[in-house]
Design an enzyme around this catalytic site. Structure first.
Site, PDB file in Angstrom:
ATOM      1  N   THR A  56      35.704  34.146  44.899  1.00  0.00           N
ATOM      2  CA  THR A  56      36.774  34.649  44.259  1.00  0.00           C
ATOM      3  C   THR A  56      36.677  36.395  44.326  1.00  0.00           C
ATOM      4  O   THR A  56      35.554  37.080  44.190  1.00  0.00           O
ATOM      5  CB  THR A  56      36.839  34.431  42.902  1.00  0.00           C
ATOM      6  OG1 THR A  56      38.415  34.777  42.484  1.00  0.00           O
ATOM      7  CG2 THR A  56      36.112  34.871  41.905  1.00  0.00           C
ATOM      8  N   SER A  57      37.956  37.085  44.446  1.00  0.00           N
ATOM      9  CA  SER A  57      37.805  38.276  44.204  1.00  0.00           C
ATOM     10  C   SER A  57      36.745  39.203  45.374  1.00  0.00           C
ATOM     11  O   SER A  57      36.700  38.715  46.254  1.00  0.00           O
ATOM     12  CB  SER A  57      37.604  39.245  42.755  1.00  0.00           C
ATOM     13  OG  SER A  57      37.940  40.446  42.747  1.00  0.00           O
ATOM     14  N   SER A  58      35.971  40.070  44.892  1.00  0.00           N
ATOM     15  CA  SER A  58      35.035  40.534  45.859  1.00  0.00           C
ATOM     16  C   SER A  58      33.973  39.355  46.255  1.00  0.00           C
ATOM     17  O   SER A  58      33.281  39.801  47.294  1.00  0.00           O
ATOM     18  CB  SER A  58      34.169  41.825  45.138  1.00  0.00           C
ATOM     19  OG  SER A  58      33.480  41.379  43.835  1.00  0.00           O
TER      20      SER A  58
END
Length: 229
Positions: A76-78
């Site tokens: 998720t995300s980075s």
């Protein structure tokens, strides 16, 4: 039953996956929610030299030492950047990649050119992230008050190079990967255009969730259903 390895994003740790990990385990799967070097409960180990590549190497080594095969690797995300690099290193162990409102950069791209930051970050020689005041104003804002307070108490700055350095990949985008892209409609970052690009390049299955950037906390039941496929 399957093997799920869950990779968090910036300012987080494996803790962010707790509600989803519990549900996947209840369904009979083996689940690991890793905390990357210098993050979460490992923040005391933060130092210069932690990069996406070194964190991805951690993930690949974990898969090796745990003898994991047919892994659903979720970022998720980075954490999306980490699973891209980890996939290069451990392709033979993977069944599927899942990008949950995640970044998936091309070689040489940087997060700052994709993510629209509402306020300047606090940057030290080894970490970066929103100030505590900015974090308390913005982060986890779409969560219920109790969950938001729980998450904010666990916020930690992210290793600098692991978020700001240009993306280093060798051949990820030249390969074919079974993949799923999950976009959160109420999230500004990463932009929809970035996630559409990921899905198009990987010929990935696409899902929309009507929630913010932290679906593992706001809608764990729905996210778990998607991960179970």
């Amino acid at each position: 039953m399957g093997n799920y390895v869950l990779i968090h994003g910036a300012y987080q740790g494996g803790w962010i996956w707790k509600p989803v990990a519990a549900r996947l385990r209840a369904a009979g799967h083996t689940v690991y929610a890793l905390t990357l070097d210098g993050c979460g409960e490992r923040q005391h180990l933060v130092r210069a030299g932690i990069t996406v590549a070194t964190q991805a190497q951690e993930v690949a080594q974990f898969l090796f030492y745990e003898d994991l095969q047919q892994v659903v690797l979720v970022g998720t995300s980075s954490g999306g950047m980490v699973i891209c690099k980890a996939a290069e290193l451990a392709r033979e162990r993977l069944a599927r990649l899942v990008f949950v409102d995640a970044l998936a950069l091309l070689p040489g791209e940087q997060v700052a050119s994709i993510v629209n930051r509402a306020a300047p970050y606090e940057v030290t020689a080894i970490t970066t992230g929103p100030s505590r005041a900015d974090a308390e104003k913005r982060l986890f804002a779409d969560l219920d008050p109790a969950t938001r307070a729980w998450a904010l108490a666990r916020y930690t700055p992210h290793p600098l190079a692991a978020l700001e350095a240009p993306m280093a990949l060798d051949n990820f985008w030249d390969q074919s990967w079974p993949a799923t892209v999950i976009r959160c409609r109420r999230s500004v970052n990463p932009p929809e255009s970035h996630q559409r690009r990921t899905a198009e390049r990987l010929h990935a299955t696409w899902y929309d969730m009507d929630t913010g950037h932290y679906p593992m906390l706001s809608q764990p039941e729905e996210l778990t259903r998607i991960l179970l496929g």
